[in-house]
Design an enzyme around this catalytic site. Structure first.
Site: not given
Lengths: 136, 180
Positions: A107, A37
């Site tokens: 992350c 993304c």
């Protein structure tokens, strides 16, 4: 899945958001992103060339709360560390500090990659031969 | 490879669309469950399974992108964990502009339209690259299959996925905040 209090704190009050002059020879810039993304994380360090200490760190992250918190925390940790100490920061340190759930571990990996990319960019610019290669 | 076998094809990246469709219709007729209404339970079950496989095979193989994805999956070549590095700077700028537009700043719109148009153009180039590599790989199948071409195709597919997601994201925002 609920965010931990520490994630929420960094998300609501991100530390050191902003950017520094990329062309400054003492500034290293790391830009990393998610594979599928448009999430991107930009992390910059300003190093004192005399001492090798990181005097300032800034970030700007487009992504989920955990990605923002991971990079915000990273800039906090980077300030005052030497370049080599910065490279010792592991994504697992971030996971532990923020209590990230397994689905958000990527992350913290992104934040570690951003730190390495920024330091390696600084090293390349300042003519130091980078021993470590960025994983990013 | 199951999908190719079901349609009686040799595995490869380039397929003739008409031939594929003809094979699909022929075999679908042949395995149609209605034609086996009087057959035993095992035979009927087999017809159902074959029909399902044929449907999946046709849906996957008729699309060059899905076909290449399936082919690589069968070769256990997995997606990269890193996005195309050379696009990150642009994606960052695009995100900045998206933020501005979300905050109601219409001056960001032309920049986003430009970005979208560049990505659409890039997608066309990527598709062109995919078919060139596919042709090259199929040629290598006559001798020793060139695995390095499959890795290159993996890179192209990952890039394609990334860019088409970007286009989707920017179009979504452009449509939500329609300018007067």
């Amino acid at each position: 899945m609920a965010y931990s209090n520490k994630v929420l704190d960094h998300y609501n009050h991100p530390r050191n958001v902003g950017s520094m002059d990329k062309s400054d020879p003492n500034v290293g810039t790391g830009m990393v992103g998610a594979p599928e993304c448009g999430d991107v994380m930009k992390l910059q360090v300003k190093v004192n060339p005399e001492t090798g200490v990181i005097e300032d760190a800034k970030f700007k992250t487009f992504g989920c709360g955990s990605a923002i918190a991971s990079s915000s925390l990273a800039t906090e940790w980077l300030r005052g560390r030497t370049v080599d100490e910065a490279l010792a920061i592991k994504n697992t340190d971030i996971v532990n500090e923020l209590s990230l759930p397994p689905v958000k571990i990527h992350c913290s990996v992104l934040a570690e990659d951003a730190i390495k990319a920024a330091i390696n960019d600084y090293k390349a610019k300042s003519g130091v031969t980078a021993k470590e290669t960025a994983t990013a | 490879m199951r999908f190719y076998e079901a349609l009686g094809l040799e595995p490869g990246l380039m397929l003739d669309a008409q031939d594929l469709q003809r094979r699909f219709y022929e075999r679908s007729r042949q395995w149609h469950p209605d034609r086996r209404a009087r057959a035993g339970a095992a035979e009927q079950q087999k017809a159902l399974e074959m029909t399902a496989v044929l449907n999946d095979a046709f849906r996957t193989l008729r699309d060059p992108v899905a076909r290449a994805g399936y082919f690589l999956e069968e070769h256990k070549i997995v997606s990269s964990k890193h996005p195309p590095a050379e696009l990150l700077e642009e994606v960052f700028e695009m995100n900045m502009a998206l933020d501005e537009l979300r905050r109601g700043d219409e001056s960001a719109r032309p920049q986003l339209i430009d970005a979208r148009d560049r990505f659409v153009k890039l997608l066309a180039e990527i598709d062109h690259g995919l078919s060139a590599l596919s042709i090259q790989y199929d040629k290598s199948l006559r001798g020793t299959p060139d695995e390095s071409l499959l890795l290159a195709i993996r890179g192209v597919l990952d890039r394609r996925q990334y860019v088409s997601n970007l286009i989707r994201d920017v179009e979504k925002e452009l449509n939500v905040h329609v300018s007067n």
